[in-house]
Write a protein that holds these residues in place. Structure first.
Motif, PDB file in Angstrom:
ATOM      1  N   LYS A  52       0.881  -1.200   0.449  1.00 23.51           N
ATOM      2  CA  LYS A  52       0.352  -0.318  -0.425  1.00 23.51           C
ATOM      3  C   LYS A  52       0.628   1.517  -0.201  1.00 23.51           C
ATOM      4  CE  LYS A  52      -0.257  -0.430   4.684  1.00 23.51           C
ATOM      5  NZ  LYS A  52      -1.256  -0.682   6.043  1.00 23.51           N
ATOM      6  N   ASP A  53       0.148   2.208  -0.131  1.00 23.12           N
ATOM      7  CA  ASP A  53       1.113   3.629  -0.644  1.00 23.12           C
ATOM      8  C   ASP A  53       1.540   3.474  -1.375  1.00 23.12           C
ATOM      9  OD1 ASP A  53      -0.643   4.480   1.838  1.00 23.12           O
ATOM     10  OD2 ASP A  53       0.321   3.383   3.475  1.00 23.12           O
ATOM     11  N   ILE A  54       1.822   3.140  -2.110  1.00 22.05           N
ATOM     12  CA  ILE A  54       2.568   3.038  -2.746  1.00 22.05           C
ATOM     13  C   ILE A  54       3.708   4.240  -3.686  1.00 22.05           C
ATOM     14  CG2 ILE A  54       3.850   1.955  -5.641  1.00 22.05           C
ATOM     15  CD1 ILE A  54       2.721   0.182  -2.862  1.00 22.05           C
ATOM     16  N   LYS A  55       4.110   5.012  -3.498  1.00 24.59           N
ATOM     17  CA  LYS A  55       4.884   6.530  -4.080  1.00 24.59           C
ATOM     18  C   LYS A  55       5.495   6.308  -5.212  1.00 24.59           C
ATOM     19  CE  LYS A  55       5.060   8.281  -0.008  1.00 24.59           C
ATOM     20  NZ  LYS A  55       2.985   7.926   0.873  1.00 24.59           N
ATOM     21  N   VAL A  56       6.197   4.937  -5.650  1.00 26.39           N
ATOM     22  CA  VAL A  56       6.266   5.142  -7.410  1.00 26.39           C
ATOM     23  C   VAL A  56       6.044   3.212  -7.113  1.00 26.39           C
ATOM     24  CG1 VAL A  56       9.104   4.867  -8.083  1.00 26.39           C
ATOM     25  CG2 VAL A  56       9.012   6.032  -6.985  1.00 26.39           C
ATOM     26  N   PHE A  57       6.141   3.591  -8.590  1.00 21.44           N
ATOM     27  CA  PHE A  57       5.847   1.754  -9.937  1.00 21.44           C
ATOM     28  C   PHE A  57       6.526   2.366 -10.935  1.00 21.44           C
ATOM     29  CE2 PHE A  57       3.330   0.055 -12.668  1.00 21.44           C
ATOM     30  CZ  PHE A  57       3.264  -1.464 -12.375  1.00 21.44           C
ATOM     31  N   LYS A  58       7.763   1.777 -10.979  1.00 20.53           N
ATOM     32  CA  LYS A  58       7.650   1.770 -12.133  1.00 20.53           C
ATOM     33  C   LYS A  58       8.337   1.077 -13.057  1.00 20.53           C
ATOM     34  CE  LYS A  58      12.468   2.849 -10.385  1.00 20.53           C
ATOM     35  NZ  LYS A  58      13.385   4.010 -10.417  1.00 20.53           N
ATOM     36  N   LYS A  59       8.970   0.833 -14.291  1.00 24.26           N
ATOM     37  CA  LYS A  59       9.240  -0.199 -14.911  1.00 24.26           C
ATOM     38  C   LYS A  59      10.963   0.031 -14.814  1.00 24.26           C
ATOM     39  CE  LYS A  59       6.115  -0.279 -18.567  1.00 24.26           C
ATOM     40  NZ  LYS A  59       6.130  -0.395 -20.546  1.00 24.26           N
ATOM     41  N   THR A  60      11.692  -1.138 -14.877  1.00 25.78           N
ATOM     42  CA  THR A  60      13.492  -0.974 -14.813  1.00 25.78           C
ATOM     43  C   THR A  60      14.121  -1.100 -16.010  1.00 25.78           C
ATOM     44  OG1 THR A  60      13.824  -2.833 -13.783  1.00 25.78           O
ATOM     45  CG2 THR A  60      13.486  -1.268 -12.352  1.00 25.78           C
ATOM     46  N   ALA A  61      14.796  -0.727 -16.189  1.00 28.62           N
ATOM     47  CA  ALA A  61      15.848  -1.266 -17.395  1.00 28.62           C
ATOM     48  C   ALA A  61      16.453  -2.387 -17.348  1.00 28.62           C
ATOM     49  CB  ALA A  61      17.364  -0.414 -17.548  1.00 28.62           C
ATOM     50  N   SER A  62      16.556  -3.097 -16.051  1.00 32.65           N
ATOM     51  CA  SER A  62      16.599  -4.846 -16.383  1.00 32.65           C
ATOM     52  C   SER A  62      15.428  -5.772 -16.615  1.00 32.65           C
ATOM     53  CB  SER A  62      17.268  -4.943 -15.069  1.00 32.65           C
ATOM     54  OG  SER A  62      16.401  -4.137 -14.023  1.00 32.65           O
ATOM     55  N   GLY A  63      14.088  -5.242 -17.122  1.00 38.17           N
ATOM     56  CA  GLY A  63      12.968  -5.850 -16.887  1.00 38.17           C
ATOM     57  C   GLY A  63      12.092  -6.411 -15.630  1.00 38.17           C
ATOM     58  N   CYS A  64      11.486  -5.221 -14.848  1.00 35.58           N
ATOM     59  CA  CYS A  64      11.241  -5.711 -13.943  1.00 35.58           C
ATOM     60  C   CYS A  64      10.062  -4.524 -13.438  1.00 35.58           C
ATOM     61  CB  CYS A  64      11.838  -5.353 -12.416  1.00 35.58           C
ATOM     62  SG  CYS A  64      13.520  -6.724 -12.640  1.00 35.58           S
ATOM     63  N   TYR A  65       9.304  -4.265 -13.112  1.00 33.53           N
ATOM     64  CA  TYR A  65       7.991  -3.661 -12.160  1.00 33.53           C
ATOM     65  C   TYR A  65       9.220  -3.819 -10.757  1.00 33.53           C
ATOM     66  CZ  TYR A  65       4.319  -3.763 -16.004  1.00 33.53           C
ATOM     67  OH  TYR A  65       3.748  -3.958 -16.945  1.00 33.53           O
TER      68      TYR A  65
END
Length: 94
Positions: A52-65
């Motif tokens: 919860k309280d997700i401040k950042v959600f992103k795709k990484t250059a190494s193939g992750c969320y």
């Protein structure tokens, strides 16, 4: 360049390489993005997992969320997910 400066330069390069390795995100998948879960589907799964309280959600250059948020019990969390199946690849919880 004299020997002393050369030694300092080599040490600096080696230290920088080690530091960048230490902070690099894990490799979660090598599958093309066309096989990844949508961001919306992944965000729903993350919520079902109790984050919860997700401040950042992103795709990484190494193939992750990757997320920065809180666990269900309120602890700070940095978590890397496999974007194909939504499993946790790495979790750092304070």
């Amino acid at each position: 360049m004299n020997r002393k400066r050369m030694g300092v330069a080599i040490s600096a390069v080696m230290l920088a390489a080690l530091a960048s390795t230490a902070i690099a995100s894990p490799t979660c998948t090598r599958e093309p993005e066309s096989k990844w879960m949508s961001e919306a589907a992944m965000q729903k799964q993350i919520a079902r997992m109790g984050y919860k309280d997700i401040k950042v959600f992103k795709k990484t250059a190494s193939g992750c969320y990757e997320i920065y948020g809180r666990t269900s019990d309120g602890r700070k969390a940095e978590v890397y997910f496999n974007p194909v199946n939504g499993t946790i690849v790495e979790s750092n919880v304070d």
